[in-house]
Enzyme design. Structure first.
Site, mmCIF file in Angstrom:
data_model
loop_
_atom_site.group_PDB
_atom_site.id
_atom_site.type_symbol
_atom_site.label_atom_id
_atom_site.label_comp_id
_atom_site.label_asym_id
_atom_site.label_seq_id
_atom_site.Cartn_x
_atom_site.Cartn_y
_atom_site.Cartn_z
ATOM 1 N N CYS A 1 0.836 -1.204 0.000
ATOM 2 C CA CYS A 1 0.000 0.000 0.000
ATOM 3 C C CYS A 1 0.877 1.262 0.000
ATOM 4 C CB CYS A 1 -0.993 -0.037 1.159
ATOM 5 S SG CYS A 1 -2.363 1.150 0.954
ATOM 6 N N HIS B 1 -3.509 -5.291 0.466
ATOM 7 C CA HIS B 1 -3.027 -5.627 1.809
ATOM 8 C C HIS B 1 -3.071 -7.140 2.031
ATOM 9 C CE1 HIS B 1 -2.612 -1.660 3.754
ATOM 10 N NE2 HIS B 1 -3.606 -1.285 2.972
ATOM 11 N N GLU C 1 -1.670 -8.712 4.300
ATOM 12 C CA GLU C 1 -1.653 -8.976 5.740
ATOM 13 C C GLU C 1 -3.021 -8.792 6.392
ATOM 14 O OE1 GLU C 1 -1.151 -4.460 5.756
ATOM 15 O OE2 GLU C 1 -1.071 -6.161 4.380
#
Length: 239
Positions: A100, A188, A190
């Site tokens: 990001c 993202h 994660e």
């Protein structure tokens, strides 16, 4: 036999989330630690926004550059210092993964252009497409896959010599490959659904941000982590 301890992965935290987000789900490094099930000896956290020095290239096995609520175009001192470090890390062939803000910062540091996404704020679980024949890192994924996104700025023009590997309806630079060791993603990997929900302002789920479905991108994060690990030596037959 003496075993050499593996070098740690640098989790480079770029600024902090809003207090209400931290109260619910912690700060960015926690999300990567949980996603990769890292042990304390597996990583070091570096916070350039607090004046901490970025790691020497020979003291870490690789680095993940986190997302942020900041904007690359603000050119904060800590961000510019990290951009200079990125250029050195690429020359040193250190494995890098930008996520990001980290994706945008890598592109900016290496000669690309970052600015407000002309298609607006991309948020929620969105479909991305890639060409599976172009990069082995993407081989496990279907040609169209879903990932969590939340960004207002984008890579408008990729750096010279960077290869664009994936896109979405609102962003044509979802994955950039800079070298065999370095790449970045706008989404993202994660994130979980709980993290996405905590990061969205209250009520935003009623404004077109889809937060249900299957996220395929976590495997990409795991593949990057495995890339940084020492490869076991194959013993020659008869040795």
């Amino acid at each position: 036999m003496k075993h050499t301890r593996a070098l740690p992965l640098a989790l480079i935290q770029l600024e902090v989330p809003p207090p209400q987000v931290v109260a619910q789900i912690g700060e960015q490094p926690v999300w990567f630690i949980d996603a990769l099930q890292l042990l304390p000896e597996d990583y070091v956290i570096v916070r350039p926004h607090l004046g901490e020095e970025l790691p020497a290239f020979d003291r870490v096995c690789g680095a993940i550059l986190s997302g942020s609520w900041a904007m690359v175009t603000d050119h904060a001192d800590w961000s510019e210092r990290t951009a200079a470090w990125i250029r050195g890390a690429l020359e040193a062939e250190l494995p890098l993964l930008g996520v990001c803000y980290g994706h945008q910062l890598m592109a900016y540091a290496l000669g690309g252009k970052v600015g407000d996404n002309p298609n607006g704020w991309e948020r929620g679980l969105k479909t991305l497409t890639h060409n599976t024949s172009r990069d082995p890192w993407l081989a496990p994924l279907p040609e169209a896959f879903q990932a969590w996104l939340s960004h207002r700025q984008s890579v408008i023009t990729p750096p010279p010599h960077a290869e664009v590997l994936a896109r979405s309806d609102l962003d044509s630079c979802q994955i950039l490959r800079y070298s065999p060791q370095a790449l970045s993603v706008q989404f993202h990997p994660e994130f979980t659904r709980d993290i996405m929900t905590a990061c969205l302002p209250a009520g935003i789920g009623d404004d077109g941000a889809e937060v249900s479905g299957e996220d395929w991108s976590r495997e990409l994060l795991r593949r990057f982590w495995r890339q940084t690990r020492p490869q076991p030596r194959v013993r020659a037959q008869g040795a």
